[in-house]
Design an enzyme around this catalytic site. Structure first.
Site, PDB file in Angstrom:
ATOM      1  N   LYS A  24       0.838  -1.200   0.000  1.00  0.00           N
ATOM      2  CA  LYS A  24       0.000   0.000   0.000  1.00  0.00           C
ATOM      3  C   LYS A  24       0.876   1.255   0.000  1.00  0.00           C
ATOM      4  CE  LYS A  24      -1.834   1.632   4.031  1.00  0.00           C
ATOM      5  NZ  LYS A  24      -1.486   3.050   4.220  1.00  0.00           N
ATOM      6  N   ASN A  25       1.868   1.278   0.900  1.00  0.00           N
ATOM      7  CA  ASN A  25       2.642   2.506   1.075  1.00  0.00           C
ATOM      8  C   ASN A  25       3.578   2.798  -0.091  1.00  0.00           C
ATOM      9  OD1 ASN A  25       1.344   2.930   3.435  1.00  0.00           O
ATOM     10  ND2 ASN A  25       3.080   2.449   4.780  1.00  0.00           N
ATOM     11  N   ARG A 123      -0.629  14.789  12.376  1.00  0.00           N
ATOM     12  CA  ARG A 123       0.380  14.390  11.376  1.00  0.00           C
ATOM     13  C   ARG A 123       0.762  15.620  10.590  1.00  0.00           C
ATOM     14  NH1 ARG A 123      -0.908   8.305   9.450  1.00  0.00           N
ATOM     15  NH2 ARG A 123       1.125   8.467   8.498  1.00  0.00           N
ATOM     16  N   PRO A 124       1.736  16.358  11.139  1.00  0.00           N
ATOM     17  CA  PRO A 124       2.120  17.625  10.529  1.00  0.00           C
ATOM     18  C   PRO A 124       2.744  17.423   9.154  1.00  0.00           C
ATOM     19  CG  PRO A 124       3.637  17.040  12.303  1.00  0.00           C
ATOM     20  CD  PRO A 124       2.543  16.013  12.311  1.00  0.00           C
ATOM     21  N   ARG A 400      -8.324  -0.864   4.533  1.00  0.00           N
ATOM     22  CA  ARG A 400      -7.420   0.133   3.934  1.00  0.00           C
ATOM     23  C   ARG A 400      -6.060  -0.473   3.606  1.00  0.00           C
ATOM     24  NH1 ARG A 400      -6.382   4.870   7.551  1.00  0.00           N
ATOM     25  NH2 ARG A 400      -4.780   4.971   5.965  1.00  0.00           N
TER      26      ARG A 400
HETATM   27  C1  UD1 Z   1       4.497   6.813   6.256  1.00  0.00           C
HETATM   28  C2  UD1 Z   1       3.592   5.600   6.103  1.00  0.00           C
HETATM   29  C3  UD1 Z   1       3.126   5.112   7.465  1.00  0.00           C
HETATM   30  C4  UD1 Z   1       4.325   4.859   8.360  1.00  0.00           C
HETATM   31  C5  UD1 Z   1       5.225   6.085   8.417  1.00  0.00           C
HETATM   32  C6  UD1 Z   1       6.497   5.853   9.209  1.00  0.00           C
HETATM   33  C7  UD1 Z   1       2.513   5.972   3.968  1.00  0.00           C
HETATM   34  C8  UD1 Z   1       1.249   6.235   3.244  1.00  0.00           C
HETATM   35  N1  UD1 Z   1       2.440   5.978   5.321  1.00  0.00           N
HETATM   36  O1  UD1 Z   1       3.701   7.852   6.837  1.00  0.00           O
HETATM   37  O2  UD1 Z   1       2.384   3.910   7.278  1.00  0.00           O
HETATM   38  O3  UD1 Z   1       3.841   4.566   9.644  1.00  0.00           O
HETATM   39  O4  UD1 Z   1       5.592   6.480   7.085  1.00  0.00           O
HETATM   40  O5  UD1 Z   1       7.209   4.786   8.673  1.00  0.00           O
HETATM   41  O6  UD1 Z   1       3.541   5.718   3.377  1.00  0.00           O
HETATM   42  N2  UD1 Z   1       6.561  14.558  10.733  1.00  0.00           N
HETATM   43  C9  UD1 Z   1       6.675  15.890  11.057  1.00  0.00           C
HETATM   44  N3  UD1 Z   1       6.567  16.815  10.067  1.00  0.00           N
HETATM   45  C10 UD1 Z   1       6.373  16.473   8.766  1.00  0.00           C
HETATM   46  C11 UD1 Z   1       6.262  15.098   8.439  1.00  0.00           C
HETATM   47  C12 UD1 Z   1       6.363  14.157   9.446  1.00  0.00           C
HETATM   48  O7  UD1 Z   1       6.850  16.242  12.224  1.00  0.00           O
HETATM   49  O8  UD1 Z   1       6.271  17.358   7.907  1.00  0.00           O
HETATM   50  C13 UD1 Z   1       6.656  13.533  11.795  1.00  0.00           C
HETATM   51  C14 UD1 Z   1       5.349  12.768  11.976  1.00  0.00           C
HETATM   52  O9  UD1 Z   1       4.469  13.430  12.837  1.00  0.00           O
HETATM   53  C15 UD1 Z   1       5.816  11.453  12.546  1.00  0.00           C
HETATM   54  C16 UD1 Z   1       7.185  11.252  11.885  1.00  0.00           C
HETATM   55  O10 UD1 Z   1       7.565  12.529  11.393  1.00  0.00           O
HETATM   56  O11 UD1 Z   1       6.005  11.572  13.928  1.00  0.00           O
HETATM   57  C17 UD1 Z   1       7.195  10.258  10.755  1.00  0.00           C
HETATM   58  O12 UD1 Z   1       6.305  10.667   9.751  1.00  0.00           O
HETATM   59  P1  UD1 Z   1       6.487  10.285   8.210  1.00  0.00           P
HETATM   60  O13 UD1 Z   1       7.744   9.490   8.041  1.00  0.00           O
HETATM   61  O14 UD1 Z   1       6.318  11.523   7.411  1.00  0.00           O
HETATM   62  O15 UD1 Z   1       5.259   9.315   7.975  1.00  0.00           O
HETATM   63  P2  UD1 Z   1       4.207   9.367   6.823  1.00  0.00           P
HETATM   64  O16 UD1 Z   1       4.872   9.642   5.518  1.00  0.00           O
HETATM   65  O17 UD1 Z   1       3.066  10.207   7.235  1.00  0.00           O
END
Ligand code: UD1
Length: 419
Positions: A24-25, A123-124, A400
């Site tokens: 999925k991801n 989720r910022p 999902r």
């Molecule tokens: C992706 C995956 C999710 C997985 C995660 C971590 C998809 C669709 N989802 O989510 O299943 O659990 O990676 O492996 O691929 N953060 C910030 N600011 C930002 C972006 C992120 O502070 O702009 C923080 C988030 O709050 C979180 C951490 O960084 O604590 C990791 O987030 P991120 O790696 O971005 O995860 P996703 O891409 O949302």
């Protein structure tokens, strides 16, 4: 309308082979990337999940023609020129933020609503936005809507992420692939799904180097063509079925997987006492001995232990003899399965980012509710190893991320049905 549920009669040992579907991801960013191409992309091993259907609906709303043929999705982006994702499509799937880089890259403009919070807590997207700003994008935020316009892109742009965000890395890769200029991402996410996205982009004519390491270099090209590509296997789904084998004292062959992506998970199951044997594209797992507690499991960015597997391992540890501890370092709100596992008789104390699991002799069936995707999968695993009947509600979350979880589990001897 009555809500669908999974009814699981626990205590059946599972045995057999499960073919693991595409990730999925990985499919979501690859589908978004297909929007950058001038032509048709054929994406094989694209999982039939509600999230991938949401992604094709977004592509359709942008003017792409999408159709599914078996396990493949065909995306024709030739005449696509949309640049707005409606609020209702954004709400369907929080990760639709990955369309931002692709839409901006192709059309120079993008309007979409802020994804806001989700079941895992806030989720910022500050890292996504500050990187795009560095690449010359003008961003106006107004009443929850992001209005973005591409500006002059620097001929070379160094972006250092303060944490290796998967989504931010993907958005930067998508935006930088088309156009003039070199973008270097430092502290990039190293997840296998990032390498898969780079593989797709490069097959379309992009120049992305270093994916899978923490420095990724993207040299923009003037055009991307369509290609034929096969999405990587879903490592979280594979880990889920490993959890099911562990919880039922069963044995499974997981086929179509990439064991090299899964070492951190495999080592936790080995430590629990399971036999885990990786082959080229298969993993064999058996749980002949009673499960035992493990040393502290800490979730980390790849290649560390994945946050998505944490609830799955927690469910298996509920019946492992001894005390285990899990520290969740990635998301604030990822102990969503705890209360429901406790309704089934688990002994878990969770506070902040730490959960302590005291293994119990048995779990008992109960009426439980999936609070998010992986928490739902954790309840299914616990139910398979519990005594009596469990009814899991809110299963749209499970859909999902799993192509008919009940069909896969039934095929290896589980007593599970959707009602
Ligand atoms: C992706 C995956 C999710 C997985 C995660 C971590 C998809 C669709 N989802 O989510 O299943 O659990 O990676 O492996 O691929 N953060 C910030 N600011 C930002 C972006 C992120 O502070 O702009 C923080 C988030 O709050 C979180 C951490 O960084 O604590 C990791 O987030 P991120 O790696 O971005 O995860 P996703 O891409 O949302």
């Amino acid at each position: 309308m009555l809500e669908a549920r999974l009814i699981i009669e626990g205590g059946k040992r599972i045995e057999g082979e499960i073919q693991v579907h595409g990730a999925k991801n990985s499919s979501l960013p690859v589908l978004a990337a297909a929007f950058l191409c001038d032509g048709t992309s054929v994406i094989h091993n694209c999982p039939a999940l509600s999230d991938s259907y949401a992604a094709t609906r977004i592509l359709g709303s942008l003017g792409c023609k999408c159709k599914r043929e078996g396990g493949s999705v065909i995306v024709d982006s030739s005449n696509a020129d949309g640049c707005t994702v409606s609020d209702c499509l954004m709400r369907e799937m929080r990760s639709s933020i990955v369309f931002l880089g692709a839409i901006l890259g192709r059309t120079g403009r993008c309007r979409l609503s802020f994804p806001g919070g989700c079941e895992l807590g806030p989720r910022p997207i500050d890292l996504h936005l500050s990187a795009l700003k560095k690449l010359g994008v003008k961003i106006v935020e107004d009443h929850g809507v992001l209005d973005c316009t591409a500006g002059q892109r620097p001929s070379r742009c160094d972006i250092t992420l303060s944490l290796p965000s998967v989504g931010a890395t993907e958005n930067i890769m998508l935006y930088s692939s088309l156009g003039v200029g070199e973008t270097v991402i430092y502290n990039a996410a190293r997840e296998p799904e990032i390498s898969d996205l780079a593989g797709f982009l490069n097959s379309c004519g992009a120049c992305v180097q270093g994916a899978g390491s923490s420095t990724i270099v993207i040299n923009g090209v003037s055009e991307l063509h369509g290609c034929e590509y096969s999405v990587m296997p879903d490592r979280i789904v594979a880990a889920t079925y490993m959890g099911a084998a562990a919880a039922t004292g069963g044995e499974l062959i997981l086929s179509g997987v990439n064991p090299a992506d899964m070492y951190s998970c495999m080592s936790v199951f080995s430590e629990m006492g399971c036999g885990v044997y990786p082959y080229t594209d298969k993993i064999f797992i058996n749980a002949k001995k009673p499960l035992k507690a493990v040393r502290t499991v800490r979730t980390m960015p790849y290649p560390g232990f994945p946050t998505d597997c944490q609830p799955i391992v927690m469910a298996a540890l509920c019946r492992a003899s001894g005390t285990s501890m899990i520290v969740e370092n990635i998301f604030e709100n990822r102990f969503m399965a705890v209360d429901e596992l406790m309704r089934m008789g688990a002994d878990i104390k969770a506070e902040g980012r730490v959960a302590v699991i005291e293994g119990v002799k048995s779990l008992s069936g109960a009426q439980v509710r999936a609070a998010d995707l992986r928490a739902g999968a954790a309840l299914v695993i616990a139910a398979l190893g519990a005594e009596g009947t469990t009814s899991v509600s809110n299963i749209h979350f499970i859909d999902r991320g799993y192509e008919s979880i009940e069909t896969a589990l039934k095929s290896v001897g589980a007593d599970i049905k959707r009602v």
